[in-house]
Design a protein around this motif. Structure first.
Motif, short mmCIF file in Angstrom:
data_model
loop_
_atom_site.label_atom_id
_atom_site.label_comp_id
_atom_site.label_asym_id
_atom_site.label_seq_id
_atom_site.Cartn_x
_atom_site.Cartn_y
_atom_site.Cartn_z
N ARG A 176 51.00 46.37 40.87
CA ARG A 176 52.13 45.68 40.27
C ARG A 176 52.80 46.46 39.14
O ARG A 176 53.75 45.98 38.53
CB ARG A 176 51.69 44.30 39.76
CG ARG A 176 51.15 43.38 40.85
CD ARG A 176 52.12 43.22 42.01
NE ARG A 176 53.40 42.73 41.56
CZ ARG A 176 53.69 41.43 41.43
NH1 ARG A 176 52.78 40.52 41.70
NH2 ARG A 176 54.88 41.05 41.05
N LEU A 180 47.90 45.44 33.94
CA LEU A 180 47.25 44.37 34.68
C LEU A 180 47.77 44.32 36.12
O LEU A 180 47.62 43.31 36.79
CB LEU A 180 47.48 43.02 33.99
CG LEU A 180 46.83 42.84 32.62
CD1 LEU A 180 47.17 41.48 32.03
CD2 LEU A 180 45.33 43.03 32.70
N TYR A 256 49.83 35.94 38.54
CA TYR A 256 48.52 36.48 38.22
C TYR A 256 47.39 35.56 38.69
O TYR A 256 46.26 35.65 38.19
CB TYR A 256 48.40 36.71 36.72
CG TYR A 256 49.15 37.92 36.20
CD1 TYR A 256 49.86 38.75 37.06
CD2 TYR A 256 49.15 38.24 34.85
CE1 TYR A 256 50.55 39.86 36.59
CE2 TYR A 256 49.82 39.35 34.36
CZ TYR A 256 50.53 40.14 35.24
OH TYR A 256 51.20 41.24 34.77
N LEU A 259 44.27 37.18 39.59
CA LEU A 259 43.53 37.69 38.43
C LEU A 259 42.77 36.57 37.74
O LEU A 259 41.60 36.70 37.41
CB LEU A 259 44.48 38.36 37.44
CG LEU A 259 45.41 39.46 37.97
CD1 LEU A 259 46.15 40.10 36.80
CD2 LEU A 259 44.64 40.51 38.73
N LEU A 266 39.34 40.22 35.64
CA LEU A 266 40.44 40.14 34.68
C LEU A 266 39.98 40.59 33.30
O LEU A 266 40.68 41.34 32.61
CB LEU A 266 40.99 38.72 34.63
CG LEU A 266 42.06 38.43 33.58
CD1 LEU A 266 43.23 39.38 33.71
CD2 LEU A 266 42.53 36.98 33.69
#
Length: 348
Positions: A176, A180, A256, A259, A266
């Motif tokens: 992405r 993160l 997310y 995640l 995470l």
């Protein structure tokens, strides 16, 4: 088959493309659509290579020929057992040498119209790198800019469904794009594989129509974008995608979700941000993960990480940014398709 790679569309003249390199070589990268029918396994190739250096080229060639013959026989009895008489395969190895030559010879002895790729994968790789220097310059880009969480990727997907030409670099890179941005259930392709997939995608575009693409930095995760593509994007038309802080918070919780559903993973990703943020800040975010406070974590990331990083980033290389069309996007609404269509009509 001289100069085959001068026109890569000629690869489609064959019924099938066969990569006879090892599974490891094939996994690193291969011609799109090629199937893997190795004439030497990973271990066998190492064994023959060692024998070539430590014993003699003759002994290595003799042992290698026996292995190749047995493996080709096995493929004839399994992989290619149902191929028709008029089958026309293209066969390649690393440099268009003995491995692909052996299988091509056997195929032609059977009666199939097999051809060997001149120069093998090495030549194809060179053609791919050349294409990544020339193809980007032939296209017009419309670049979606805006802070993280504004839904640029979701808008890009909606534009594709609305019929626009789109280049989803993050999809090709399986990442992405932010710290993160790694996907917990997917590995990034190798650089070679990414280059091949990108070149194949660029060849599909109509140069008379714009290509919508999300603004990216030089690297997406561990993968590097071609310089020619970055330069062409920097010179493209820009669209400034904006949405409210509340919408961004809600969107990040959705975006997310994978995640948040994997808290240990995470937390490990958040730990990698030490150096950009204090250990106390990171520990505070980890506590939010442990407590399941997804909304609070999303707001913290927006306010203390993403927006400051966006403010620090140099966007001066996007020459069209000062004249950018502003789009107030609502990424959580059900009318995303209508919003994308409205954007296309507004540009026309």
């Amino acid at each position: 088959m001289n100069h085959l790679l001068a026109g890569l569309d000629k690869l489609h003249d064959f019924d099938e493309i066969i990569d006879v390199r090892t599974p490891m070589e094939y996994a690193d990268d291969h011609i799109p659509g090629a199937c893997n029918a190795p004439v030497l396994s990973n271990e066998e190739r190492v064994l023959i290579g060692t024998m070539y250096k430590q014993v003699s080229p003759f002994e290595a060639s003799r042992a290698g020929a026996a292995l190749v013959a047995r493996n080709i026989a096995r493929h004839l009895e399994t992989t290619f057992a149902d191929r028709p008489q008029r089958w026309r395969p293209l066969v390649y190895c690393w440099r268009g040498g003995k491995r692909s030559g052996s299988m091509t010879l056997m195929f032609n002895m059977i009666g199939w119209r097999a051809r060997q790729l001149d120069g093998g994968y090495k030549q194809y790789r060179r053609a791919t790198l050349d294409a990544l220097q020339t193809l980007p310059r032939a296209l017009r880009y419309v670049v979606l800019t805006g802070p993280t969480g504004s839904g640029k990727t979701r808008l890009l997907h909606a534009l594709r469904q609305a019929g626009a030409q789109t280049l989803d670099l993050e999809e090709l890179a399986a990442h992405r794009g932010s710290l993160l941005g790694a996907l917990p259930d997917a590995q990034q392709p190798t650089q070679k594989r990414f280059d091949t997939l990108l070149a194949a995608r660029l060849r599909e575009f109509d140069a008379h129509r714009p290509v919508y693409v999300e603004a990216e930095s030089r690297k997406i995760g561990a993968l590097e974008l071609p310089a020619a593509l970055l330069q062409a994007m920097h010179q493209g038309e820009c669209i400034d995608v904006r949405c409210s802080r509340d919408d961004r918070t809600r969107f990040l919780q959705q975006d997310y979700a994978r995640l948040f559903d994997n808290p240990d993973w995470l937390k490990a990703q958040l730990q990698r941000m030490v150096g950009l943020h204090s250990r106390d800040t990171i520990q505070g975010w980890i506590a939010l993960v442990d407590e399941g406070r997804r909304e609070d974590l999303a707001r913290e990331l927006i306010d203390r990480h993403y927006d400051p990083a966006y403010a620090r980033s140099s966007r001066s290389h996007f020459t069209g940014l000062t004249q950018a069309m502003r789009v107030d996007f609502r990424p959580n609404d059900e009318d995303i398709a209508e919003q994308a269509l409205a954007l296309i009509r507004r540009r026309q």
